[in-house]
Motif scaffolding. Structure first.
Motif, PDB file in Angstrom:
ATOM      1  N   SER A   1      29.569  34.125  33.489  1.00 20.42           N
ATOM      2  CA  SER A   1      29.634  32.887  34.256  1.00 20.42           C
ATOM      3  C   SER A   1      30.475  33.105  35.507  1.00 20.42           C
ATOM      4  N   VAL A   2      30.352  32.168  36.434  1.00 13.88           N
ATOM      5  CA  VAL A   2      31.140  32.195  37.667  1.00 13.88           C
ATOM      6  C   VAL A   2      31.873  30.874  37.778  1.00 13.88           C
ATOM      7  N   LYS A   3      33.196  30.965  37.913  1.00 13.58           N
ATOM      8  CA  LYS A   3      34.016  29.763  38.019  1.00 13.58           C
ATOM      9  C   LYS A   3      35.040  29.959  39.119  1.00 13.58           C
ATOM     10  N   ALA A   4      35.006  29.041  40.087  1.00 14.91           N
ATOM     11  CA  ALA A   4      35.996  29.057  41.166  1.00 14.91           C
ATOM     12  C   ALA A   4      36.090  30.417  41.836  1.00 14.91           C
ATOM     13  N   GLY A   5      34.937  31.020  42.124  1.00 16.62           N
ATOM     14  CA  GLY A   5      34.928  32.284  42.826  1.00 16.62           C
ATOM     15  C   GLY A   5      35.330  33.488  42.001  1.00 16.62           C
ATOM     16  N   GLN A   6      35.314  33.367  40.680  1.00 13.48           N
ATOM     17  CA  GLN A   6      35.691  34.466  39.779  1.00 13.48           C
ATOM     18  C   GLN A   6      34.602  34.645  38.732  1.00 13.48           C
ATOM     19  N   VAL A   7      34.266  35.910  38.442  1.00 10.20           N
ATOM     20  CA  VAL A   7      33.277  36.207  37.420  1.00 10.20           C
ATOM     21  C   VAL A   7      33.977  36.340  36.067  1.00 10.20           C
ATOM     22  N   PHE A   8      33.390  35.718  35.039  1.00  6.82           N
ATOM     23  CA  PHE A   8      33.965  35.750  33.691  1.00  6.82           C
ATOM     24  C   PHE A   8      32.959  36.345  32.712  1.00  6.82           C
ATOM     25  N   HIS A   9      33.482  37.102  31.762  1.00  9.71           N
ATOM     26  CA  HIS A   9      32.689  37.590  30.634  1.00  9.71           C
ATOM     27  C   HIS A   9      33.260  36.960  29.376  1.00  9.71           C
ATOM     28  N   ARG A  10      32.519  36.042  28.785  1.00  7.59           N
ATOM     29  CA  ARG A  10      32.967  35.293  27.601  1.00  7.59           C
ATOM     30  C   ARG A  10      34.380  34.741  27.811  1.00  7.59           C
ATOM     31  N   ASP A  11      34.553  34.036  28.931  1.00  8.82           N
ATOM     32  CA  ASP A  11      35.801  33.340  29.277  1.00  8.82           C
ATOM     33  C   ASP A  11      36.944  34.270  29.671  1.00  8.82           C
ATOM     34  N   GLN A  12      36.682  35.573  29.774  1.00  3.38           N
ATOM     35  CA  GLN A  12      37.693  36.510  30.242  1.00  3.38           C
ATOM     36  C   GLN A  12      37.342  36.956  31.657  1.00  3.38           C
ATOM     37  N   PRO A  13      38.280  36.837  32.630  1.00  3.39           N
ATOM     38  CA  PRO A  13      37.974  37.247  34.004  1.00  3.39           C
ATOM     39  C   PRO A  13      37.697  38.743  34.094  1.00  3.39           C
ATOM     40  N   VAL A  14      36.750  39.104  34.934  1.00  3.95           N
ATOM     41  CA  VAL A  14      36.384  40.502  35.146  1.00  3.95           C
ATOM     42  C   VAL A  14      36.724  40.869  36.579  1.00  3.95           C
ATOM     43  N   ASP A  15      37.547  41.889  36.749  1.00  4.75           N
ATOM     44  CA  ASP A  15      37.986  42.301  38.079  1.00  4.75           C
ATOM     45  C   ASP A  15      37.438  43.690  38.390  1.00  4.75           C
ATOM     46  N   LEU A  16      36.191  43.735  38.847  1.00  2.00           N
ATOM     47  CA  LEU A  16      35.554  44.968  39.285  1.00  2.00           C
ATOM     48  C   LEU A  16      34.996  44.741  40.689  1.00  2.00           C
TER      49      LEU A  16
ATOM     50  N   ASN B   1      25.997  45.232  30.308  1.00  2.00           N
ATOM     51  CA  ASN B   1      25.773  46.604  29.842  1.00  2.00           C
ATOM     52  C   ASN B   1      26.935  47.510  30.223  1.00  2.00           C
ATOM     53  N   LEU B   2      27.435  47.342  31.444  1.00  2.00           N
ATOM     54  CA  LEU B   2      28.530  48.184  31.911  1.00  2.00           C
ATOM     55  C   LEU B   2      29.785  47.996  31.063  1.00  2.00           C
ATOM     56  N   LEU B   3      30.053  46.769  30.671  1.00  2.00           N
ATOM     57  CA  LEU B   3      31.251  46.490  29.879  1.00  2.00           C
ATOM     58  C   LEU B   3      31.167  47.079  28.469  1.00  2.00           C
ATOM     59  N   LYS B   4      29.980  47.503  28.055  1.00  2.00           N
ATOM     60  CA  LYS B   4      29.819  48.172  26.761  1.00  2.00           C
ATOM     61  C   LYS B   4      30.138  49.661  26.850  1.00  2.00           C
ATOM     62  N   ASN B   5      30.292  50.168  28.071  1.00  2.00           N
ATOM     63  CA  ASN B   5      30.586  51.594  28.252  1.00  2.00           C
ATOM     64  C   ASN B   5      32.039  51.855  27.858  1.00  2.00           C
ATOM     65  N   PRO B   6      32.298  52.801  26.945  1.00  2.00           N
ATOM     66  CA  PRO B   6      33.670  53.046  26.505  1.00  2.00           C
ATOM     67  C   PRO B   6      34.518  53.816  27.511  1.00  2.00           C
ATOM     68  N   SER B   7      33.902  54.330  28.576  1.00  2.00           N
ATOM     69  CA  SER B   7      34.638  55.136  29.554  1.00  2.00           C
ATOM     70  C   SER B   7      35.273  54.262  30.627  1.00  2.00           C
ATOM     71  N   TYR B   8      36.574  54.400  30.811  1.00  2.00           N
ATOM     72  CA  TYR B   8      37.284  53.668  31.861  1.00  2.00           C
ATOM     73  C   TYR B   8      36.765  54.088  33.228  1.00  2.00           C
ATOM     74  N   ARG B   9      36.593  55.395  33.428  1.00  2.00           N
ATOM     75  CA  ARG B   9      36.129  55.897  34.724  1.00  2.00           C
ATOM     76  C   ARG B   9      34.731  55.379  35.045  1.00  2.00           C
ATOM     77  N   ALA B  10      33.867  55.391  34.045  1.00  2.00           N
ATOM     78  CA  ALA B  10      32.508  54.924  34.279  1.00  2.00           C
ATOM     79  C   ALA B  10      32.499  53.431  34.600  1.00  2.00           C
ATOM     80  N   LYS B  11      33.290  52.679  33.878  1.00  2.00           N
ATOM     81  CA  LYS B  11      33.306  51.230  34.072  1.00  2.00           C
ATOM     82  C   LYS B  11      33.758  50.859  35.481  1.00  2.00           C
TER      83      LYS B  11
END
Length: 332
Positions: free
Chosen positions: A67-82, A107-117
């Motif tokens: 979702s998008v709220k107030a100019g911020q993207v959220f994944h299940r109510d957690q902000p995503v900063d990418l 899909n990207l958030l399912k990647n276990p690699s920090y570098r890849a994400k």
């Protein structure tokens, strides 16, 4: 006139008992500035803000998880900063359908690699690689004339093949250029690895399956653990053209992976589509839909409404890539 100050970042003002700030990137920035310049009252300007907030709230929930709220993207109510999410905000404001990007982010958030994400989108952007409706991306792969891989000659890369290997058997070290794992690349890397008697295939890759992007080729190739071969670039050795950059990817169910126009305004009568206008961008299609909806409202008939001399009973705005009906108006 309301109290205000205009800066390089935007305009700030006091109205309705509180302060407001409209950035230059906002869709209503020019409208608000013009209203202030003309001395409009605060109620008129507050109406503009409320209208824009309603528009954003309507488009807030992109998928069940994003979702998008107030100019911020959220994944299940957690902000995503990418960095990817910055582009999503811009695309939303420009009228693009964000479902493919939201699926890509999931899909990207399912990647276990920090570098890849945190680094994969640099590869996607630098390589100008299309994102598919289900949130994967398309890349190139040079192979032998018999569709086997160049390194071992044992992996099938014909259309429909889905090579895979355990992720923990793929070298995740970005400082290792050539190492164990499946490889795909951008168009710019192809001349380094392809040869005139070989073939160039198009691979569909899930962001969750990306393991490493070697540093020394400036985001032009990567190692992955799984992919699907979806097409062959038959004209590469004659034309040397990057045909992925000129297309918008559609769903496999439609029989074609590449099409410039995904959004369509449809006119129907008795459930049958009588006329279709395709558009490349959602905002263009939405404008046409609104024009036809207004014409329909002004020309009602006994069993529908008249548009251009013909009778219809429904207008739809459809994302042909996903089959989603975005907007519709019916005579019923």
């Amino acid at each position: 006139m309301i109290p205000y100050i205009k800066t390089e970042q935007g305009v700030s003002f006091f109205a309705g008992g509180r302060s407001h700030a409209i950035s230059r990137e906002s869709k209503i920035y020019e409208e608000v500035v013009d209203a202030i310049r003309m001395g409009a009252g605060e109620s008129a300007i507050l109406d503009m803000i409320e209208r824009e907030e309603a528009r954003l709230n309507k488009a807030t929930q992109i998928t069940d998880a994003i979702s998008v709220k107030a100019g911020q993207v959220f994944h299940r109510d957690q902000p995503v900063d990418l960095r990817l999410t910055e582009y999503m905000i811009r695309m939303l404001d420009e009228g693009f359908d964000l479902v493919p990007m939201a699926n890509f982010l999931e899909n990207l958030l399912k990647n276990p690699s920090y570098r890849a994400k945190y680094g994969l989108y640099d590869f996607i952007e630098y390589g100008r690689m299309p994102i598919t409706p289900d949130g994967c991306f398309l890349a190139y792969k040079a192979v032998n004339p018999d569709y086997t891989d160049i390194r071992t000659g044992t992996v099938d890369n014909s259309i429909g093949a889905e090579p895979s290997m355990p992720r923990n058997e793929v070298d995740e070290d970005p400082d290792q250029t050539c190492s164990k794992g499946y490889h795909v690349c951008s168009f710019d890397y192809l001349p380094r690895y392809s040869h005139n008697n070989g073939r160039v295939m198009v691979a569909k890759v899930n962001p969750a399956d990306v393991v490493a992007v070697p540093r020394d080729y400036r985001n032009t190739k990567m190692r992955i653990c799984r992919y699907e071969v979806v097409a062959e670039h038959e004209g590469y050795y004659q034309e040397r053209e990057n045909f992925l950059t000129d297309t918008v990817v559609r769903s496999e169910a439609q029989g074609s992976f590449f099409s410039e126009k995904v959004f369509a305004v449809e006119l129907l009568y008795d459930g049958v589509v009588d006329s279709t206008e395709p558009f490349a961008r959602l905002n263009e299609a939405a404008e046409r839909y609104e024009e036809l909806a207004e014409e329909a409202e002004d020309n009602p008939t006994g069993d529908g409404f008249e548009i251009g001399g013909d009778i219809y009973d429904e207008i739809r705005l459809v994302n042909q890539a996903t089959g989603q009906v975005i907007l519709s108006v019916s005579a019923e």
